[in-house]
Every structure is written in C-alpha cells, then in structure tokens.
Scaffold this motif. Sequence first.
Motif, mmCIF file in Angstrom:
data_model
loop_
_atom_site.group_PDB
_atom_site.id
_atom_site.type_symbol
_atom_site.label_atom_id
_atom_site.label_comp_id
_atom_site.label_asym_id
_atom_site.label_seq_id
_atom_site.Cartn_x
_atom_site.Cartn_y
_atom_site.Cartn_z
ATOM 1 N N ASP A 1 -7.227 -36.718 36.233
ATOM 2 C CA ASP A 1 -7.551 -38.109 35.945
ATOM 3 C C ASP A 1 -8.973 -38.216 35.400
ATOM 4 N N ASP A 2 -9.164 -38.951 34.311
ATOM 5 C CA ASP A 2 -10.475 -39.087 33.689
ATOM 6 C C ASP A 2 -11.345 -40.162 34.337
ATOM 7 N N ARG A 3 -10.782 -40.949 35.243
ATOM 8 C CA ARG A 3 -11.559 -42.000 35.906
ATOM 9 C C ARG A 3 -12.309 -41.401 37.090
ATOM 10 N N PRO A 4 -13.642 -41.487 37.093
ATOM 11 C CA PRO A 4 -14.431 -40.866 38.170
ATOM 12 C C PRO A 4 -14.027 -41.325 39.571
ATOM 13 N N GLU A 5 -13.719 -42.611 39.724
ATOM 14 C CA GLU A 5 -13.349 -43.123 41.049
ATOM 15 C C GLU A 5 -12.057 -42.476 41.540
ATOM 16 N N GLN A 6 -11.100 -42.335 40.639
ATOM 17 C CA GLN A 6 -9.828 -41.737 41.025
ATOM 18 C C GLN A 6 -9.997 -40.243 41.315
ATOM 19 N N ARG A 7 -10.811 -39.561 40.505
ATOM 20 C CA ARG A 7 -11.076 -38.140 40.759
ATOM 21 C C ARG A 7 -11.713 -37.955 42.124
ATOM 22 N N ALA A 8 -12.664 -38.826 42.471
ATOM 23 C CA ALA A 8 -13.342 -38.730 43.763
ATOM 24 C C ALA A 8 -12.343 -38.924 44.905
ATOM 25 N N ARG A 9 -11.453 -39.910 44.781
ATOM 26 C CA ARG A 9 -10.431 -40.131 45.808
ATOM 27 C C ARG A 9 -9.493 -38.937 45.921
ATOM 28 N N ASP A 10 -9.061 -38.429 44.766
ATOM 29 C CA ASP A 10 -8.147 -37.281 44.763
ATOM 30 C C ASP A 10 -8.800 -36.050 45.390
ATOM 31 N N LYS A 11 -10.064 -35.842 45.068
ATOM 32 C CA LYS A 11 -10.778 -34.691 45.614
ATOM 33 C C LYS A 11 -10.926 -34.832 47.126
ATOM 34 N N ALA A 12 -11.277 -36.019 47.585
ATOM 35 C CA ALA A 12 -11.421 -36.246 49.024
ATOM 36 C C ALA A 12 -10.096 -36.014 49.740
ATOM 37 N N LEU A 13 -9.014 -36.525 49.175
ATOM 38 C CA LEU A 13 -7.697 -36.319 49.800
ATOM 39 C C LEU A 13 -7.325 -34.844 49.836
ATOM 40 N N ALA A 14 -7.597 -34.126 48.757
ATOM 41 C CA ALA A 14 -7.300 -32.693 48.725
ATOM 42 C C ALA A 14 -8.129 -31.954 49.779
ATOM 43 N N LEU A 15 -9.408 -32.284 49.889
ATOM 44 C CA LEU A 15 -10.254 -31.626 50.879
ATOM 45 C C LEU A 15 -9.818 -31.957 52.302
ATOM 46 N N LEU A 16 -9.355 -33.174 52.520
ATOM 47 C CA LEU A 16 -8.885 -33.553 53.859
ATOM 48 C C LEU A 16 -7.653 -32.749 54.270
ATOM 49 N N CYS A 17 -6.921 -32.236 53.310
ATOM 50 C CA CYS A 17 -5.740 -31.425 53.592
ATOM 51 C C CYS A 17 -6.064 -29.939 53.723
ATOM 52 N N ALA A 18 -7.274 -29.555 53.367
ATOM 53 C CA ALA A 18 -7.643 -28.137 53.300
ATOM 54 C C ALA A 18 -8.309 -27.658 54.586
ATOM 55 N N ASP A 19 -8.121 -26.388 54.875
ATOM 56 C CA ASP A 19 -8.821 -25.744 55.985
ATOM 57 C C ASP A 19 -10.066 -25.030 55.498
ATOM 58 N N VAL A 20 -10.046 -24.589 54.245
ATOM 59 C CA VAL A 20 -11.177 -23.888 53.645
ATOM 60 C C VAL A 20 -11.145 -24.155 52.139
ATOM 61 N N LEU A 21 -12.321 -24.290 51.538
ATOM 62 C CA LEU A 21 -12.424 -24.463 50.092
ATOM 63 C C LEU A 21 -12.758 -23.113 49.494
ATOM 64 N N THR A 22 -11.963 -22.672 48.538
ATOM 65 C CA THR A 22 -12.227 -21.393 47.884
ATOM 66 C C THR A 22 -12.779 -21.652 46.493
ATOM 67 N N LEU A 23 -13.968 -21.130 46.255
ATOM 68 C CA LEU A 23 -14.626 -21.255 44.951
ATOM 69 C C LEU A 23 -15.117 -19.874 44.533
ATOM 70 N N PRO A 24 -14.279 -19.093 43.889
ATOM 71 C CA PRO A 24 -14.724 -17.767 43.477
ATOM 72 C C PRO A 24 -15.731 -17.811 42.327
ATOM 73 N N GLY A 25 -15.860 -18.961 41.678
ATOM 74 C CA GLY A 25 -16.831 -19.132 40.595
ATOM 75 C C GLY A 25 -18.105 -19.748 41.121
ATOM 76 N N ALA A 26 -18.833 -20.390 40.231
ATOM 77 C CA ALA A 26 -20.121 -20.986 40.584
ATOM 78 C C ALA A 26 -19.953 -22.142 41.566
ATOM 79 N N VAL A 27 -20.838 -22.187 42.541
ATOM 80 C CA VAL A 27 -20.833 -23.223 43.577
ATOM 81 C C VAL A 27 -21.836 -24.305 43.194
ATOM 82 N N GLY A 28 -21.461 -25.551 43.390
ATOM 83 C CA GLY A 28 -22.351 -26.675 43.114
ATOM 84 C C GLY A 28 -22.103 -27.785 44.115
ATOM 85 N N LEU A 29 -21.974 -29.002 43.618
ATOM 86 C CA LEU A 29 -21.797 -30.167 44.487
ATOM 87 C C LEU A 29 -20.506 -30.140 45.294
ATOM 88 N N SER A 30 -19.535 -29.355 44.880
ATOM 89 C CA SER A 30 -18.301 -29.255 45.661
ATOM 90 C C SER A 30 -18.578 -28.763 47.078
#
Length: 142
Positions: A21-50
């Motif tokens: 989704d190109d809308r920042p508000e919707q992306r933020a909601r989607d990201k929060a929902l995805a993180l709420l479902c996760a036990d661990v965040l995997t970022l094999p690439g560069a780490v930033g604000l995530s």
Amino acid sequence: GANARLPVALRVSGAHGGLSDDRPEQRARDKALALLCADVLTLPGAVGLSLVDALSLGVPLLCCEQRGHGPELAYLQPGRNGWMTAPTAMAYAQALGGLLTDPARLAAAQAAALDSARDLSLEAMVQRFAGGIEEALVCPRV
C-alpha cells in the motif's frame, strides 16, 4: 498439544517493508499488525527504524553483521533484545531455528524488547534532550 501455537518469524524487505500500500498510514497499520503477530523480526539486510518499531511492540530482532546498518542498531542489545549473526545463510538459519525452538529464550527476549522500548518513548527522548541542554548550560565556556 493440538492447539499449540507455532512461533512466527516476520521478515520485512523493500522500501516499505514488503507492504504494497502506498498510503503511509495504511502501511504503518499493516506493519504494526504484522509485528503484533510475530515472535521475532528477521532482517538479514540493513537494520533501521524497523528495529524501533519491533522493540516498541515487544518483538526482538535477528539480523546479520554487515555494513550499512542505520544508527538505530545502537538499540540492539545482542543476546538480550535481539541477536546478530555472522553474515552467512547457515549462521542465520541456525540462529533462527534455535530461537523458534526455545520458547523460554524467545519469551525473555520479548520481555527485554519491551523493556528497551521504554527508553525509546517520546517522553524518554525529551527528558534526555532536556538533560543534555541543562548540562550544557552549566558547563564552563572555553
């Protein structure tokens, strides 16, 4: 048992964390929902604000040692609120497999992630900034 929950690892990629989704508000909601479902965040690439997003929701991070991480990497406390592996697929896979099969270790890291998030609140940042200004005001000028 039959109702046991399997641990979930979330991986985000791309400029918008893999969210289309190109809308920042919707992306933020989607990201929060995805993180709420996760036990661990995997970022094999560069780490930033995530990392900040994940910690604020009690989700520890698994990342690789590499160049290009953002300054937010300073919030990672390897072995406490996340982990950093050698930059190889084998090391990363072994670390992730070990985490997902060790509920006590994962739970301790999730609690530590939430604890770390307290230092990332707006109130905590304002207090640190104000403290820095107060220190600068009492410092003798050279």
